[in-house]
Write a protein that holds these residues in place. Structure first.
Motif, PDB file in Angstrom:
ATOM      1  N   ASP A 269       0.851  -1.190   0.000  1.00  0.00           N
ATOM      2  CA  ASP A 269       0.000   0.000   0.000  1.00  0.00           C
ATOM      3  C   ASP A 269       0.888   1.241   0.000  1.00  0.00           C
ATOM      4  OD1 ASP A 269      -1.715   2.228   1.517  1.00  0.00           O
ATOM      5  OD2 ASP A 269      -3.119   0.727   0.771  1.00  0.00           O
ATOM      6  N   ALA A 270       0.449   2.270  -0.733  1.00  0.00           N
ATOM      7  CA  ALA A 270       1.249   3.501  -0.826  1.00  0.00           C
ATOM      8  C   ALA A 270       1.425   4.169   0.526  1.00  0.00           C
ATOM      9  CB  ALA A 270       0.586   4.466  -1.809  1.00  0.00           C
ATOM     10  N   ARG A 271       0.478   3.943   1.448  1.00  0.00           N
ATOM     11  CA  ARG A 271       0.581   4.538   2.779  1.00  0.00           C
ATOM     12  C   ARG A 271       1.496   3.744   3.708  1.00  0.00           C
ATOM     13  NH1 ARG A 271      -5.861   4.649   3.038  1.00  0.00           N
ATOM     14  NH2 ARG A 271      -5.371   2.728   1.887  1.00  0.00           N
ATOM     15  N   ALA A 272       1.975   2.620   3.215  1.00  0.00           N
ATOM     16  CA  ALA A 272       2.914   1.767   3.952  1.00  0.00           C
ATOM     17  C   ALA A 272       2.398   1.453   5.364  1.00  0.00           C
ATOM     18  CB  ALA A 272       4.297   2.417   3.982  1.00  0.00           C
ATOM     19  N   GLU A 273       3.225   1.693   6.386  1.00  0.00           N
ATOM     20  CA  GLU A 273       2.838   1.351   7.762  1.00  0.00           C
ATOM     21  C   GLU A 273       1.656   2.159   8.284  1.00  0.00           C
ATOM     22  OE1 GLU A 273       6.838  -0.426   7.372  1.00  0.00           O
ATOM     23  OE2 GLU A 273       5.958   1.493   6.747  1.00  0.00           O
ATOM     24  N   LEU A 274       1.312   3.254   7.614  1.00  0.00           N
ATOM     25  CA  LEU A 274       0.192   4.091   8.058  1.00  0.00           C
ATOM     26  C   LEU A 274      -1.108   3.773   7.324  1.00  0.00           C
ATOM     27  CD1 LEU A 274       1.945   7.550   8.518  1.00  0.00           C
ATOM     28  CD2 LEU A 274       1.275   5.900  10.274  1.00  0.00           C
ATOM     29  N   ALA A 275      -1.158   2.659   6.610  1.00  0.00           N
ATOM     30  CA  ALA A 275      -2.400   2.227   5.979  1.00  0.00           C
ATOM     31  C   ALA A 275      -3.388   1.777   7.058  1.00  0.00           C
ATOM     32  CB  ALA A 275      -2.118   1.079   5.016  1.00  0.00           C
ATOM     33  N   PRO A 276      -4.701   1.764   6.759  1.00  0.00           N
ATOM     34  CA  PRO A 276      -5.680   1.281   7.736  1.00  0.00           C
ATOM     35  C   PRO A 276      -5.397  -0.146   8.186  1.00  0.00           C
ATOM     36  CG  PRO A 276      -6.773   2.460   5.972  1.00  0.00           C
ATOM     37  CD  PRO A 276      -5.336   2.308   5.554  1.00  0.00           C
ATOM     38  N   ARG A 277      -5.966  -0.502   9.313  1.00  0.00           N
ATOM     39  CA  ARG A 277      -5.636  -1.757   9.968  1.00  0.00           C
ATOM     40  C   ARG A 277      -5.887  -2.995   9.121  1.00  0.00           C
ATOM     41  NH1 ARG A 277      -7.831  -0.833  16.151  1.00  0.00           N
ATOM     42  NH2 ARG A 277      -6.155   0.579  16.779  1.00  0.00           N
ATOM     43  N   ASP A 278      -7.007  -3.023   8.394  1.00  0.00           N
ATOM     44  CA  ASP A 278      -7.308  -4.233   7.632  1.00  0.00           C
ATOM     45  C   ASP A 278      -6.243  -4.496   6.587  1.00  0.00           C
ATOM     46  OD1 ASP A 278      -8.338  -1.870   6.321  1.00  0.00           O
ATOM     47  OD2 ASP A 278      -9.343  -3.182   4.893  1.00  0.00           O
ATOM     48  N   ILE A 279      -5.724  -3.447   5.960  1.00  0.00           N
ATOM     49  CA  ILE A 279      -4.696  -3.596   4.934  1.00  0.00           C
ATOM     50  C   ILE A 279      -3.393  -4.074   5.554  1.00  0.00           C
ATOM     51  CG2 ILE A 279      -3.280  -2.311   3.271  1.00  0.00           C
ATOM     52  CD1 ILE A 279      -5.755  -0.546   2.777  1.00  0.00           C
ATOM     53  N   VAL A 280      -3.012  -3.488   6.671  1.00  0.00           N
ATOM     54  CA  VAL A 280      -1.770  -3.879   7.331  1.00  0.00           C
ATOM     55  C   VAL A 280      -1.867  -5.315   7.845  1.00  0.00           C
ATOM     56  CG1 VAL A 280      -0.150  -3.348   9.193  1.00  0.00           C
ATOM     57  CG2 VAL A 280      -1.281  -1.490   7.960  1.00  0.00           C
ATOM     58  N   ALA A 281      -3.006  -5.680   8.425  1.00  0.00           N
ATOM     59  CA  ALA A 281      -3.177  -7.035   8.956  1.00  0.00           C
ATOM     60  C   ALA A 281      -3.077  -8.071   7.840  1.00  0.00           C
ATOM     61  CB  ALA A 281      -4.513  -7.153   9.671  1.00  0.00           C
ATOM     62  N   ARG A 282      -3.734  -7.815   6.697  1.00  0.00           N
ATOM     63  CA  ARG A 282      -3.669  -8.776   5.588  1.00  0.00           C
ATOM     64  C   ARG A 282      -2.270  -8.832   4.978  1.00  0.00           C
ATOM     65  NH1 ARG A 282      -9.015  -7.060   4.569  1.00  0.00           N
ATOM     66  NH2 ARG A 282      -8.338  -5.479   3.084  1.00  0.00           N
ATOM     67  N   ALA A 283      -1.586  -7.682   4.955  1.00  0.00           N
ATOM     68  CA  ALA A 283      -0.218  -7.675   4.432  1.00  0.00           C
ATOM     69  C   ALA A 283       0.699  -8.536   5.297  1.00  0.00           C
ATOM     70  CB  ALA A 283       0.307  -6.239   4.362  1.00  0.00           C
ATOM     71  N   ILE A 284       0.591  -8.369   6.589  1.00  0.00           N
ATOM     72  CA  ILE A 284       1.406  -9.192   7.501  1.00  0.00           C
ATOM     73  C   ILE A 284       1.049 -10.664   7.341  1.00  0.00           C
ATOM     74  CG2 ILE A 284       1.872  -9.703   9.933  1.00  0.00           C
ATOM     75  CD1 ILE A 284       1.433  -6.729  10.529  1.00  0.00           C
ATOM     76  N   TRP A 285      -0.264 -10.945   7.287  1.00  0.00           N
ATOM     77  CA  TRP A 285      -0.731 -12.328   7.155  1.00  0.00           C
ATOM     78  C   TRP A 285      -0.167 -12.972   5.878  1.00  0.00           C
ATOM     79  CZ3 TRP A 285      -3.386 -15.271  10.555  1.00  0.00           C
ATOM     80  CH2 TRP A 285      -4.005 -16.443  10.081  1.00  0.00           C
ATOM     81  N   SER A 286      -0.200 -12.214   4.772  1.00  0.00           N
ATOM     82  CA  SER A 286       0.287 -12.772   3.496  1.00  0.00           C
ATOM     83  C   SER A 286       1.792 -12.991   3.527  1.00  0.00           C
ATOM     84  CB  SER A 286      -0.093 -11.852   2.335  1.00  0.00           C
ATOM     85  OG  SER A 286       0.594 -10.614   2.411  1.00  0.00           O
ATOM     86  N   GLU A 287       2.535 -12.083   4.155  1.00  0.00           N
ATOM     87  CA  GLU A 287       3.982 -12.252   4.255  1.00  0.00           C
ATOM     88  C   GLU A 287       4.335 -13.447   5.146  1.00  0.00           C
ATOM     89  OE1 GLU A 287       6.273 -10.739   2.572  1.00  0.00           O
ATOM     90  OE2 GLU A 287       5.033  -9.168   1.641  1.00  0.00           O
ATOM     91  N   MET A 288       3.588 -13.622   6.229  1.00  0.00           N
ATOM     92  CA  MET A 288       3.812 -14.786   7.088  1.00  0.00           C
ATOM     93  C   MET A 288       3.547 -16.081   6.326  1.00  0.00           C
ATOM     94  SD  MET A 288       2.061 -13.288  10.583  1.00  0.00           S
ATOM     95  CE  MET A 288       1.757 -14.920  11.263  1.00  0.00           C
ATOM     96  N   ALA A 289       2.458 -16.095   5.536  1.00  0.00           N
ATOM     97  CA  ALA A 289       2.126 -17.290   4.762  1.00  0.00           C
ATOM     98  C   ALA A 289       3.162 -17.550   3.678  1.00  0.00           C
ATOM     99  CB  ALA A 289       0.740 -17.135   4.141  1.00  0.00           C
ATOM    100  N   ARG A 290       3.593 -16.488   2.988  1.00  0.00           N
ATOM    101  CA  ARG A 290       4.542 -16.641   1.886  1.00  0.00           C
ATOM    102  C   ARG A 290       5.883 -17.188   2.358  1.00  0.00           C
ATOM    103  NH1 ARG A 290       6.303 -11.367  -1.324  1.00  0.00           N
ATOM    104  NH2 ARG A 290       4.026 -11.146  -1.357  1.00  0.00           N
ATOM    105  N   HIS A 291       6.316 -16.720   3.520  1.00  0.00           N
ATOM    106  CA  HIS A 291       7.647 -17.102   4.003  1.00  0.00           C
ATOM    107  C   HIS A 291       7.611 -18.156   5.109  1.00  0.00           C
ATOM    108  CE1 HIS A 291       9.505 -13.836   1.697  1.00  0.00           C
ATOM    109  NE2 HIS A 291       8.537 -13.041   2.130  1.00  0.00           N
TER     110      HIS A 291
END
Length: 502
Positions: A269-291
């Motif tokens: 997301d262009a807002r990076a760490e300051l994106a809304p919670r749902d975006i940040v939570a899914r980003a973390i979730w996807s990175e955890m799953a990917r790696h």
């Protein structure tokens, strides 16, 4: 069965419940029920703060706009504006009740920033705002002779009468286990959230969705229960959530990284760490799953230790208790269930479909949050709704006639042993239910997973033993409502991430 009568019965003693109690006329009798100890509520655990337009360069329109963006187009704009406009007055009311908010050197309120906000508008008390607010209001409640605080006292079922139901109070379980019918002219649900239907949550043990289930069975509509917000950053220790790491850290520059130090949010997301919670939570979730990771890292070690100690003493202490020095080490974090954006359909003053029953705070769905709650709007909603509910109640008659006693059958011989056996069985069902919600109604949902969840929950509801606890019945009802709502919304929106069948 014995009976108890009061003017106003408030079920839940978090910020919303206490704001109502303290705003009612001082000559009214108020019963304030805590399911556990008074400090065991989500309000007391909140770290971040309360969103309010205080800065002269900020505006109500900007706060409304940020809320609508975070809510992914499903907020009720009129409700958003009504609540946001009352935020400065809500802060003033809290200050009058002795809440020690953090101040600037010049004496003005210090404002911080959190994800989704376009500017600094978060009023806070260091990084333990909830604790500061709860302590001040709890003391004020204890000092009011008309407010009776009842700890370890649970509402099990709402009492209603009439074809068009009117709420007359609740069936209550006293600390010793005895049941009592509590009658009231006005009943207020302030029961908080439902995070405990998941195995990993920031919520206290009492947050099992009782208010939503009781209100639904009493005849209230519910809405937006598919929008369960997962907080992006819960401290991870030995595979469990050991506490909340406030979004305010990211507002003050903390970065999310993979274990090798790679920063990943700009790719999501262009807002990076300051994106809304749902975006940040899914980003973390996807990175955890990917790696294949159990967590990612939240790094604020570039800030000096004295600054961290001044701004985030509680988080420093929490992490230090688990051997992590945030001034030199990254914090292991992962998403977990945090906040129910939906709930009992209610107006700003808590009014519901059932006469003389109001729902306020997290248990209510006013339209403020839409599909995803904007950070620090929840404590604001609690204060605004609590005060508005009290004002509306105060315009009504204070007392209602005591209904005729209802005699329940005596407990049959041998029932105690049956209850003990049922307790063991229902504990196992509760564990199965939490895992099912995690697997099928979690951060990522699928058509197949939701269908499986609904089938399994329906089976559990039908086979529940008669002696099962009210808490488990409530959890099963709430989980069925949540899974049903998620299955009905066949597109991704806000906190609801849905993948249709291939």
């Amino acid at each position: 069965m014995t009976q108890h009568c009061t003017d106003v019965l408030i079920i839940g003693a978090g910020l919303a419940g206490m704001a109502t109690a303290l705003s009612l006329p001082p000559h009214w009798r108020v019963a304030l029920l805590c399911k556990g100890a008074a400090q065991e509520c989500a309000s007391a655990w909140a770290q971040g703060g309360i969103a309010a337009v205080i800065d002269p360069d900020d505006s109500i329109d900007a706060h409304v706009a940020d809320t609508l963006v975070a809510g992914a187009g499903l907020c009720d704009e009129a409700a958003v504006r009504a609540i946001v406009e009352q935020a400065p007055a809500a802060i003033g009311w809290l200050v009058e009740h002795g809440v020690p908010f953090t101040r600037e050197n010049g004496g003005g309120l210090h404002l911080t920033r959190e994800g989704g906000h376009g500017c600094r508008r978060i009023v806070h008390a260091a990084d333990a705002t909830g604790q500061a607010v709860h302590t001040a209001l709890l003391q004020a409640c204890r000092e009011r002779p008309n407010i009776a605080l009842h700890e370890h006292t649970s509402a099990l079922e709402l009492l209603t009468e009439g074809a068009a139901p009117r709420c007359t109070g609740a069936l209550v379980q006293l600390p010793g286990g005895a049941l009592q019918r509590w009658h009231a002219a006005h009943t207020v649900l302030a029961t908080g959230g439902l995070g405990q239907v998941y195995p990993y949550t920031t919520n206290p043990a009492t947050a099992t969705g009782d208010g939503v289930a009781m209100a639904w069975r009493a005849g209230c509509r519910v809405a937006d229960l598919e929008f369960m917000q997962f907080h992006p950053t819960a401290l991870q220790v030995n595979g469990r959530a050991a506490g909340l790491v406030s979004e305010a850290l990211r507002g003050e520059g903390a970065l999310l990284r993979l274990p090798d130090g790679t920063r990943f949010m700009p790719a999501h997301d262009a807002r990076a760490e300051l994106a809304p919670r749902d975006i940040v939570a899914r980003a973390i979730w996807s990175e955890m799953a990917r790696h294949g990771l159990p967590f990612v890292h939240l790094d604020i070690s570039h800030r000096p230790r004295p600054w961290l100690q001044a701004h985030f003493p509680a988080i420093m202490a929490l992490c230090a208790a688990h051997g992590i020095d945030i001034a030199t080490q990254p914090i292991p974090v992962a998403p977990c269930a945090h906040y129910a954006c939906g709930g009992v359909l209610a107006g700003i003053d808590g009014s519901t479909d059932v006469q003389d029953l109001r729902a306020i705070g997290e248990v209510a769905r006013t339209g403020l949050h839409g599909a995803n709650r904007l950070a620090s709007n929840s404590l604001l909603e609690c204060v605004v709704m609590g005060r508005a509910a009290a004002q509306a109640i105060a315009q009504q008659p204070a007392a209602a006639p005591l209904p005729q006693p209802v005699i329940l059958p005596a407990q049959p011989p041998g029932e105690t042993a049956a209850l003990e056996t049922a307790s063991v069985e229902t504990a196992a069902v509760a564990r199965q239910l939490r895992q099912l919600m995690h697997d099928c109604v979690g951060i990522e949902r699928s058509e197949q997973g939701l269908a499986h969840a609904l089938q399994r929950i329906s089976t559990l509801r039908e086979s529940l033993p008669p002696a099962a606890s009210h808490a488990l019945r409530n959890q099963l009802d709430v989980c069925w409502l949540m899974a049903s709502a998620a299955a009905a919304r066949r597109e991704s929106c806000g906190a609801h991430s849905f993948a249709a069948a291939l």
